[in-house]
Design a protein around this motif. Structure first.
Motif, PDB file in Angstrom:
ATOM      1  N   HIS A  56       0.814  -1.211   0.000  1.00 16.13           N
ATOM      2  CA  HIS A  56       0.000   0.000   0.000  1.00 16.13           C
ATOM      3  C   HIS A  56       0.849   1.263   0.000  1.00 16.13           C
ATOM      4  O   HIS A  56       0.466   2.276  -0.591  1.00 16.13           O
ATOM      5  CB  HIS A  56      -0.910   0.023   1.244  1.00 16.13           C
ATOM      6  CG  HIS A  56      -2.143  -0.794   1.084  1.00 16.13           C
ATOM      7  ND1 HIS A  56      -3.254  -0.631   1.878  1.00 16.13           N
ATOM      8  CD2 HIS A  56      -2.465  -1.778   0.216  1.00 16.13           C
ATOM      9  CE1 HIS A  56      -4.188  -1.478   1.512  1.00 16.13           C
ATOM     10  NE2 HIS A  56      -3.725  -2.199   0.507  1.00 16.13           N
ATOM     11  N   VAL A  57       1.987   1.229   0.694  1.00 19.25           N
ATOM     12  CA  VAL A  57       2.777   2.446   0.863  1.00 19.25           C
ATOM     13  C   VAL A  57       3.388   2.906  -0.462  1.00 19.25           C
ATOM     14  O   VAL A  57       3.185   4.064  -0.862  1.00 19.25           O
ATOM     15  CB  VAL A  57       3.845   2.249   1.950  1.00 19.25           C
ATOM     16  CG1 VAL A  57       4.681   3.518   2.116  1.00 19.25           C
ATOM     17  CG2 VAL A  57       3.182   1.877   3.274  1.00 19.25           C
ATOM     18  N   PRO A  58       4.147   2.072  -1.180  1.00 23.80           N
ATOM     19  CA  PRO A  58       4.660   2.553  -2.481  1.00 23.80           C
ATOM     20  C   PRO A  58       3.545   2.834  -3.481  1.00 23.80           C
ATOM     21  O   PRO A  58       3.671   3.750  -4.307  1.00 23.80           O
ATOM     22  CB  PRO A  58       5.566   1.406  -2.952  1.00 23.80           C
ATOM     23  CG  PRO A  58       5.150   0.216  -2.169  1.00 23.80           C
ATOM     24  CD  PRO A  58       4.665   0.731  -0.857  1.00 23.80           C
ATOM     25  N   GLU A  59       2.440   2.081  -3.409  1.00 23.53           N
ATOM     26  CA  GLU A  59       1.320   2.358  -4.313  1.00 23.53           C
ATOM     27  C   GLU A  59       0.717   3.731  -4.031  1.00 23.53           C
ATOM     28  O   GLU A  59       0.466   4.518  -4.955  1.00 23.53           O
ATOM     29  CB  GLU A  59       0.249   1.280  -4.159  1.00 23.53           C
ATOM     30  CG  GLU A  59      -0.951   1.467  -5.069  1.00 23.53           C
ATOM     31  CD  GLU A  59      -2.021   0.416  -4.836  1.00 23.53           C
ATOM     32  OE1 GLU A  59      -2.959   0.351  -5.654  1.00 23.53           O
ATOM     33  OE2 GLU A  59      -1.926  -0.333  -3.844  1.00 23.53           O
ATOM     34  N   THR A  60       0.512   4.048  -2.747  1.00 28.22           N
ATOM     35  CA  THR A  60      -0.041   5.352  -2.379  1.00 28.22           C
ATOM     36  C   THR A  60       0.933   6.471  -2.731  1.00 28.22           C
ATOM     37  O   THR A  60       0.526   7.557  -3.175  1.00 28.22           O
ATOM     38  CB  THR A  60      -0.353   5.378  -0.871  1.00 28.22           C
ATOM     39  OG1 THR A  60      -1.218   4.289  -0.551  1.00 28.22           O
ATOM     40  CG2 THR A  60      -1.026   6.678  -0.471  1.00 28.22           C
ATOM     41  N   GLY A 100       4.421   0.404 -13.697  1.00 32.33           N
ATOM     42  CA  GLY A 100       3.040   0.264 -13.241  1.00 32.33           C
ATOM     43  C   GLY A 100       2.948  -0.538 -11.965  1.00 32.33           C
ATOM     44  O   GLY A 100       3.855  -1.304 -11.602  1.00 32.33           O
ATOM     45  N   VAL A 101       1.819  -0.359 -11.271  1.00 36.36           N
ATOM     46  CA  VAL A 101       1.593  -1.033  -9.990  1.00 36.36           C
ATOM     47  C   VAL A 101       1.175  -2.474 -10.247  1.00 36.36           C
ATOM     48  O   VAL A 101       0.145  -2.739 -10.866  1.00 36.36           O
ATOM     49  CB  VAL A 101       0.513  -0.289  -9.177  1.00 36.36           C
ATOM     50  CG1 VAL A 101       0.209  -1.041  -7.891  1.00 36.36           C
ATOM     51  CG2 VAL A 101       0.949   1.134  -8.874  1.00 36.36           C
ATOM     52  N   ALA A 429      -5.532  -4.704  -3.246  1.00 31.32           N
ATOM     53  CA  ALA A 429      -5.397  -3.328  -3.735  1.00 31.32           C
ATOM     54  C   ALA A 429      -4.325  -3.193  -4.801  1.00 31.32           C
ATOM     55  O   ALA A 429      -4.445  -2.360  -5.706  1.00 31.32           O
ATOM     56  CB  ALA A 429      -5.093  -2.388  -2.565  1.00 31.32           C
ATOM     57  N   VAL A 430      -3.261  -4.004  -4.716  1.00 31.04           N
ATOM     58  CA  VAL A 430      -2.187  -3.868  -5.692  1.00 31.04           C
ATOM     59  C   VAL A 430      -2.584  -4.460  -7.041  1.00 31.04           C
ATOM     60  O   VAL A 430      -1.949  -4.179  -8.060  1.00 31.04           O
ATOM     61  CB  VAL A 430      -0.898  -4.536  -5.160  1.00 31.04           C
ATOM     62  CG1 VAL A 430      -0.981  -6.052  -5.257  1.00 31.04           C
ATOM     63  CG2 VAL A 430       0.326  -4.025  -5.895  1.00 31.04           C
ATOM     64  N   LEU A 431      -3.667  -5.248  -7.066  1.00 27.48           N
ATOM     65  CA  LEU A 431      -4.122  -5.888  -8.302  1.00 27.48           C
ATOM     66  C   LEU A 431      -5.384  -5.253  -8.862  1.00 27.48           C
ATOM     67  O   LEU A 431      -5.834  -5.636  -9.950  1.00 27.48           O
ATOM     68  CB  LEU A 431      -4.373  -7.382  -8.046  1.00 27.48           C
ATOM     69  CG  LEU A 431      -3.154  -8.186  -7.572  1.00 27.48           C
ATOM     70  CD1 LEU A 431      -3.569  -9.590  -7.179  1.00 27.48           C
ATOM     71  CD2 LEU A 431      -2.074  -8.222  -8.634  1.00 27.48           C
TER      72      LEU A 431
END
Length: 508
Positions: A56-60, A100-101, A429-431
């Motif tokens: 979640h942290v790098p994605e956010t 990309g995530v 969330a990452v997918l």
């Protein structure tokens, strides 16, 4: 004269042959490590709660420019950002920004850390005990899995802080031991050791419980008994590491959250949870049962043997003591903690050189005294232990589980991205790009204590908000966070795959 020349040539040819054999063994080992690290990487092991919360942290950060966790109500600053540091989050964010995530590129970052960690511990073991023992050390590390509990390869395939932490710890240990035996370059190596230890503390904050007092105890032992170092060796590593760790904490508390330092500090303490010191007999017994499985029960005897070897004093003994003492301290803490095997993982890694050295010494001693069948028995036992552990790891990586990806595909095809989904499965969330509401971070410690130690159940009224969808999975089922009575009466299963079920609220 001719006999001497022939004997010399024979010895030289045997040395060349041995070195060639070591090179071949190293090449085969590297190929094995690459295969173990990369086969079915996105699907084995199946992604889960801890990995999802870390992602979640790098994605956010990439999507919103904020270094924090996120839920539908807003940013959560003191959760996964506490346990795992920027040495993991920022490289993954950089990869996310470029490609990309997704789960695969994030796991590839950890795989690179796995290779680095194995390299540093190979160099450390070679420096302490020679190249043959170093090769055996690496074999033990990749065979550190036990029945039911993951080892270095499995941890090195997931976005967790353990393998990156031990990679930096290995760098600090290598520099520290070089500082011990290299008086002319001691200042440089002491400074590098401090940086390596500091990065380890920043990467995985729990390491501070052991590394800080461990370096202090090593300084006292050197000053009072070994007397092989100087004050650069004794003070520079702990002071640099401590300054780096405290500096990162201050930056995080002051700038990476709401502008209320005292409130941020309180949340940090709460996020750390009560799993660090538990003092429960049941947890300690679980810890013991795990430890007697590691390396076929050789870890504890090897650490004791290493301590016995170090009694003689001198620079080589003090260098050998460094990883051994940290491993002993780590195991001491593990026995009074919540008892998760991940807590013992750094000690398992630190103890690998000692186990390899004990195996080499025991088999060599038996062989030299003519007890060749005993030496062969010991060697066969070690081969069986390694083979069994590797077979468990191979079974994991050759049994991919794509249930998380299939649930994500269903959500992407069926549910609007702006519809709130109540869940405690952050790996989705990452997918997907959906809007999730997660159980508050403050309940994590109590929920885990309930599941792991049989503590009181956690009161959570997330379903009272009547979310249109609820996604249950392995972690919410494990903790029992959602009332089964409310869920089965108020919601209808819409789609299930593997451990995941998507529930839709019944229309009035």
């Amino acid at each position: 004269m001719m006999n001497k020349l022939l004997a010399t040539q024979t010895r030289r040819s045997s040395i060349v042959s041995l070195r060639t054999g070591e090179r071949i063994a190293a090449l085969i080992l590297m190929m094995l490590i690459v295969l173990l690290a990369l086969v079915n990487l996105p699907y084995a092991p199946r992604t889960w709660f801890d990995e999802g919360s870390h992602l979640h942290v790098p994605e956010t950060l990439v999507r919103y420019g904020v270094y924090a966790d996120i839920s539908s109500e807003g940013y959560r600053y003191f959760g996964p950002t506490i346990g795992v540091g920027p040495t993991v989050m920022l490289p993954i964010a950089l990869v996310f920004a470029g490609v990309g995530v997704d789960l695969l590129p994030a796991r590839l970052v950890i795989v690179m850390y796995l290779f680095v960690a194995l390299w540093f511990f190979y160099r450390l073991a070679a420096h302490l005990h020679g190249t043959k023992i170093a090769l055996l050390t690496v074999v033990l590390l990749i065979a550190s899995r036990t029945r039911g509990f993951e080892g270095m390869v499995e941890y090195g395939r997931q976005v967790l802080g353990e393998v990156p932490g031990v990679a930096w710890l290995g760098a600090g240990l290598l520099a520290y031991t070089l500082a011990i035996v290299s008086p002319n370059q001691r200042r440089r190596y002491a400074l590098l050791a401090g940086v390596g230890f500091g990065l380890a503390l920043i990467t995985k904050n729990q390491f501070a419980l052991i590394i800080a007092p461990g370096l202090g105890l090593l300084a006292l032992l050197d000053w009072g008994y070994f007397r092989v170092g100087d004050w650069w060796l004794r003070l520079a590593p702990p002071m640099i590491a401590g300054a780096m760790f405290v500096g990162w904490l201050l930056i995080m508390l002051a700038f990476l959250g709401p502008a209320d330092f005292s409130a941020n500090l309180a949340k940090t303490r709460q996020a750390a949870g009560g799993a660090i010191f538990v003092f429960e007999i049941a947890a300690s017994m679980r810890s013991v049962r795990y430890l007697v499985q590691v390396y076929g029960g050789l870890l504890i005897p090897a650490l004791l043997y290493s301590l016995w070897r170090c009694r003689r004093g001198g620079a080589p003994a003090f260098a050998e003591l460094t990883p051994t003492l940290l491993a002993v301290l780590w195991l001491g803490w593990y026995l009074i903690s919540l008892g998760w095997p991940r807590y013992a993982f750094p000690a398992v890694v630190l103890g690998a050189p000692a186990v390899a050295r004990m195996i080499g010494d025991v088999t060599g001693w038996l062989w030299q005294r003519g007890h060749r069948w005993l030496a062969g028995t010991v060697a066969a036992y070690v081969v069986l232990v390694i083979g069994f552990a590797l077979s468990l790891t191979i079974q994991v990586i050759t049994t991919p589980d794509d249930s998380t990806h299939r649930m994500a595909a269903f959500l992407n095809q069926t549910i609007p991205t702006d519809t709130i989904i109540e869940t405690w499965e952050p790996e989705l969330a990452v997918l997907t790009d959906h809007t999730y509401h997660y159980v508050p971070t403050e309940l994590l410690d109590s929920a885990v204590r309930h599941a792991w130690l049989g503590g009181p159940p956690v009161a959570y009224d997330g379903l009272a908000a009547q979310p249109p969808y609820v996604l249950t999975g392995p972690f919410s089922t494990y903790t029992g966070i959602y009332s089964a009575d409310v869920l089965t009466v108020t919601y209808t299963p819409l789609y299930s795959v593997g451990p995941y079920t998507l529930w839709q609220r019944n229309m009035p």
